[in-house]
Design a protein around this motif. Sequence first.
Motif, PDB file in Angstrom:
ATOM      1  N   ALA A   1      -6.146   6.473  -0.805  1.00  0.00           N
ATOM      2  CA  ALA A   1      -6.062   5.145  -1.415  1.00  0.00           C
ATOM      3  C   ALA A   1      -5.143   4.233  -0.612  1.00  0.00           C
ATOM      4  O   ALA A   1      -5.436   3.039  -0.423  1.00  0.00           O
TER       5      ALA A   1
ATOM      6  N   THR B   1      -6.263   0.717   1.146  1.00  0.00           N
ATOM      7  CA  THR B   1      -5.595  -0.535   0.792  1.00  0.00           C
ATOM      8  C   THR B   1      -4.988  -1.196   2.025  1.00  0.00           C
ATOM      9  O   THR B   1      -5.068  -2.419   2.197  1.00  0.00           O
TER      10      THR B   1
ATOM     11  N   LYS C   1      -4.620   3.903 -10.971  1.00  0.00           N
ATOM     12  CA  LYS C   1      -3.224   3.976 -11.409  1.00  0.00           C
ATOM     13  C   LYS C   1      -3.120   4.101 -12.923  1.00  0.00           C
ATOM     14  O   LYS C   1      -2.378   4.937 -13.444  1.00  0.00           O
TER      15      LYS C   1
ATOM     16  N   HIS D   1      -7.451   0.474  -6.796  1.00  0.00           N
ATOM     17  CA  HIS D   1      -6.090   1.001  -6.903  1.00  0.00           C
ATOM     18  C   HIS D   1      -5.598   0.934  -8.342  1.00  0.00           C
ATOM     19  O   HIS D   1      -5.029   1.897  -8.869  1.00  0.00           O
TER      20      HIS D   1
ATOM     21  N   LYS E   1      -3.104  -6.299  -9.232  1.00  0.00           N
ATOM     22  CA  LYS E   1      -2.325  -5.126  -9.624  1.00  0.00           C
ATOM     23  C   LYS E   1      -0.963  -5.594 -10.096  1.00  0.00           C
ATOM     24  O   LYS E   1      -0.476  -6.657  -9.693  1.00  0.00           O
TER      25      LYS E   1
ATOM     26  N   ALA F   1       0.849  -1.201   0.000  1.00  0.00           N
ATOM     27  CA  ALA F   1       0.000   0.000   0.000  1.00  0.00           C
ATOM     28  C   ALA F   1       0.879   1.244   0.000  1.00  0.00           C
ATOM     29  O   ALA F   1       1.969   1.250   0.569  1.00  0.00           O
TER      30      ALA F   1
END
Length: 336
Positions: free
Chosen positions: A220, A224, A247, A243, A275, A11
């Motif tokens: 964010a 996270t 991004k 996220h 991610k 995070a």
Amino acid sequence: MSTAPMRISIAGGGTDLPEYYRHGPTSVLALTVDRFVHVALADEPDAALGALPDPPGGLAHVVAPAAAGEHAYVTAAGELLGVGGGWHLAIGSQVRPGSGLGGSGAFSVALLDILARADGRELSPADLAVLAFRLEREVLGRPVGQQDGWAAAIGGAVRIDLAPDGSATACANPALYEVMAQLLGRGLLLFRTADQRDAGRVLAHAPAVDPQRYAQALAAAAETEAAFLSGDVAVIGAALRAHWAAKIAANPHTDHPVCRAITQRSAEVGIHGFKLVGAGGAGHLLIAADPDRRDESVRFLTGLGLVHVPVRSWPHGLLRHDGTAPELEEAVCASA
């Protein structure tokens, strides 16, 4: 030999860049895993190479004294420490550069440690983390943040708090380590893309940071962090989805074709979210998948050409040739 672990960014990744923490305090969470960079030093090339471990699929090469000037990191580290040459350096890792696992930061920590010890100095983890950042950011001019050096030097699950002046405090996070130790390999899976990327090139396309973007990044990161500490894979997956969407909206260069394929079919195959680890663009993906549908998710992802990379949480930071670790100034934190 000096060995430093690689990390998974959990995070706050990106807010460890000066462009963010100049606006105010930021925090980053990272977890080191059992993937490493090793640097050995000896008078003869065979001795240096022989000091490296021999992991399956490992990569290794030797930098001879005469060629040290052609290796930017070795040259810069020597200049930063005020250390001369004359040694053969052997560099080894299980992971190729451009992995998104913080390999350049881990290499910088191990390289600085072995060169300092060759000069009769033992640097603290905090000193190594700071020097690793200076090596890449100030000397080599790469647009990197502070996370990787601190994670490699301290190890385990670590929270790195950064102040606007660039000073940092890195503390162990036992709760996060316990969650990740339980979930890695079950609900959280790591996969490798077929290609690599240069994090510096990806970050060079990042948008300018203004107060609004700074505030959004902090929110964010907090969301996270809370999701991971919940230990609920579905909650973690939702946070990863949010996220990742933010991004790629901010910097399309972070995206990858395989990510679009996963997004289209994730619900069908039990994937809650994912991610690309690190700056993005390629490298490794962290997948949050329904543990009861793990095999289905793995088959789908390998069918896309991804390679499953089984990893475990790793509790240590830098390790030296005798297997010892440099002592932290305090039991659970280091600052600089």
